[in-house]
Design a protein around this motif. Structure first.
Motif, mmCIF file in Angstrom:
data_model
loop_
_atom_site.group_PDB
_atom_site.id
_atom_site.type_symbol
_atom_site.label_atom_id
_atom_site.label_comp_id
_atom_site.label_asym_id
_atom_site.label_seq_id
_atom_site.Cartn_x
_atom_site.Cartn_y
_atom_site.Cartn_z
ATOM 1 N N VAL A 77 -94.884 -1.963 12.366
ATOM 2 C CA VAL A 77 -95.956 -0.970 12.446
ATOM 3 C C VAL A 77 -95.471 0.293 13.154
ATOM 4 O O VAL A 77 -95.793 1.410 12.735
ATOM 5 C CB VAL A 77 -97.206 -1.564 13.130
ATOM 6 C CG1 VAL A 77 -98.276 -0.509 13.339
ATOM 7 C CG2 VAL A 77 -97.766 -2.720 12.301
ATOM 8 N N ARG A 78 -94.698 0.137 14.211
ATOM 9 C CA ARG A 78 -94.160 1.312 14.909
ATOM 10 C C ARG A 78 -93.238 2.123 13.990
ATOM 11 O O ARG A 78 -93.244 3.358 14.022
ATOM 12 C CB ARG A 78 -93.416 0.895 16.168
ATOM 13 C CG ARG A 78 -94.337 0.469 17.285
ATOM 14 C CD ARG A 78 -93.545 -0.007 18.514
ATOM 15 N NE ARG A 78 -94.406 -0.601 19.492
ATOM 16 C CZ ARG A 78 -95.086 0.090 20.412
ATOM 17 N NH1 ARG A 78 -95.001 1.393 20.447
ATOM 18 N NH2 ARG A 78 -95.853 -0.543 21.281
ATOM 19 N N ALA A 79 -92.452 1.456 13.163
ATOM 20 C CA ALA A 79 -91.577 2.158 12.221
ATOM 21 C C ALA A 79 -92.411 2.913 11.189
ATOM 22 O O ALA A 79 -92.100 4.060 10.857
ATOM 23 C CB ALA A 79 -90.630 1.175 11.538
ATOM 24 N N VAL A 80 -93.466 2.288 10.695
ATOM 25 C CA VAL A 80 -94.355 2.961 9.736
ATOM 26 C C VAL A 80 -94.961 4.199 10.395
ATOM 27 O O VAL A 80 -94.929 5.301 9.840
ATOM 28 C CB VAL A 80 -95.463 2.007 9.227
ATOM 29 C CG1 VAL A 80 -96.550 2.778 8.481
ATOM 30 C CG2 VAL A 80 -94.871 0.928 8.337
ATOM 31 N N LYS A 81 -95.515 4.025 11.578
ATOM 32 C CA LYS A 81 -96.169 5.140 12.273
ATOM 33 C C LYS A 81 -95.180 6.256 12.593
ATOM 34 O O LYS A 81 -95.488 7.434 12.406
ATOM 35 C CB LYS A 81 -96.841 4.627 13.553
ATOM 36 C CG LYS A 81 -97.646 5.689 14.297
ATOM 37 C CD LYS A 81 -98.464 5.060 15.398
ATOM 38 C CE LYS A 81 -99.185 6.047 16.274
ATOM 39 N NZ LYS A 81 -99.975 7.030 15.606
ATOM 40 N N ALA A 82 -93.983 5.914 13.039
ATOM 41 C CA ALA A 82 -92.987 6.919 13.414
ATOM 42 C C ALA A 82 -92.472 7.704 12.211
ATOM 43 O O ALA A 82 -92.114 8.881 12.345
ATOM 44 C CB ALA A 82 -91.818 6.256 14.134
ATOM 45 N N ASN A 83 -92.434 7.086 11.043
ATOM 46 C CA ASN A 83 -91.856 7.727 9.864
ATOM 47 C C ASN A 83 -92.886 8.274 8.885
ATOM 48 O O ASN A 83 -92.508 8.919 7.906
ATOM 49 C CB ASN A 83 -90.922 6.744 9.152
ATOM 50 C CG ASN A 83 -89.710 6.451 9.994
ATOM 51 O OD1 ASN A 83 -88.865 7.315 10.183
ATOM 52 N ND2 ASN A 83 -89.630 5.248 10.538
ATOM 53 N N ALA A 84 -94.161 8.018 9.138
ATOM 54 C CA ALA A 84 -95.207 8.458 8.217
ATOM 55 C C ALA A 84 -95.279 9.976 8.158
ATOM 56 O O ALA A 84 -95.302 10.646 9.188
ATOM 57 C CB ALA A 84 -96.554 7.879 8.624
ATOM 58 N N GLN A 85 -95.303 10.488 6.955
ATOM 59 C CA GLN A 85 -95.448 11.922 6.723
ATOM 60 C C GLN A 85 -96.870 12.257 6.287
ATOM 61 O O GLN A 85 -97.120 13.355 5.807
ATOM 62 C CB GLN A 85 -94.443 12.367 5.648
ATOM 63 C CG GLN A 85 -93.004 12.137 6.044
ATOM 64 C CD GLN A 85 -92.611 12.942 7.263
ATOM 65 O OE1 GLN A 85 -92.801 14.149 7.306
ATOM 66 N NE2 GLN A 85 -92.084 12.269 8.277
ATOM 67 N N ARG A 86 -97.746 11.313 6.450
ATOM 68 C CA ARG A 86 -99.150 11.484 6.064
ATOM 69 C C ARG A 86 -99.995 10.570 6.926
ATOM 70 O O ARG A 86 -99.469 9.712 7.635
ATOM 71 C CB ARG A 86 -99.348 11.145 4.589
ATOM 72 C CG ARG A 86 -98.997 9.700 4.271
ATOM 73 C CD ARG A 86 -99.287 9.344 2.826
ATOM 74 N NE ARG A 86 -99.439 7.917 2.657
ATOM 75 C CZ ARG A 86 -100.519 7.212 2.944
ATOM 76 N NH1 ARG A 86 -101.596 7.770 3.422
ATOM 77 N NH2 ARG A 86 -100.546 5.905 2.741
ATOM 78 N N ASP A 87 -101.312 10.746 6.874
ATOM 79 C CA ASP A 87 -102.215 9.856 7.600
ATOM 80 C C ASP A 87 -102.205 8.481 6.940
ATOM 81 O O ASP A 87 -102.300 8.372 5.719
ATOM 82 C CB ASP A 87 -103.647 10.393 7.592
ATOM 83 C CG ASP A 87 -103.817 11.643 8.432
ATOM 84 O OD1 ASP A 87 -102.882 11.988 9.180
ATOM 85 O OD2 ASP A 87 -104.881 12.273 8.338
#
Length: 174
Positions: A77-87
């Motif tokens: 989840v932290r990787a998703v949040k850190a790399n997300a370019q959108r909400d």
């Protein structure tokens, strides 16, 4: 650039938020609910979100397995949040189904477990809104392996076909 946020959506007030019924299968529920709770906790700082994840995991797996799996869930989840370019969109706590982004998270883990590489990369890119998916894939693979070790295998049907994930990504870009 401001970092993307988490958008908890209610399905009644948001017509674009489709909700897939909550899977009766424990592994899919663990991933979907865990993703929702952990992401909400990271975004709000509310410890109740993480307690909800703990209760779900320990209720199904017992405390020892839950502790190890939640560490891997946290990394994913932290990787998703850190790399997300959108909400990233999540359903509200207690929702009886999964929204598109929660389904993509489930698809990513299922694709890791079933070695569906094309669907894996397409789902990860659709979820974070970028082709820079390396950290997300590393987190996903660790969680998928830990779930497998705990005898929590997601169904092959939980893998979103690559074409479906790509359509979801294109709709967001429009």
């Amino acid at each position: 650039m401001a970092s993307p946020s988490v958008n908890a959506r209610t399905t009644s007030s948001t017509p674009s938020a489709k909700v897939v019924p909550l899977s009766a299968k424990a592994p899919e529920r663990l991933v979907g609910v865990g993703f929702r709770c952990w992401l909400a906790g990271l975004s709000t700082g509310d410890i109740k979100c993480w307690e909800d994840a703990w209760n779900s995991f320990s209720g199904i797996l017992g405390p020892e397995h839950a502790k190890a799996l939640l560490l891997d869930l946290s990394k994913f989840v932290r990787a998703v949040k850190a790399n997300a370019q959108r909400d990233i969109e999540i359903s509200p706590s207690g929702c009886r189904g999964f929204c598109r982004d929660e389904c993509l998270a489930i698809s990513i883990i299922a694709a890791c477990q079933h070695d569906e590489r094309q669907a894996l990369t397409a789902s990860a890119a659709a979820l974070i809104g970028s082709d820079d998916i390396g950290d997300t894939l590393n987190g996903a693979q660790a969680l998928a392996a830990a779930l497998s070790k705990a005898n929590q295998l997601l169904c092959p049907e939980s893998v979103c076909p690559a074409t479906c994930a790509l359509r979801a990504q294109r709709r967001r870009l429009m």
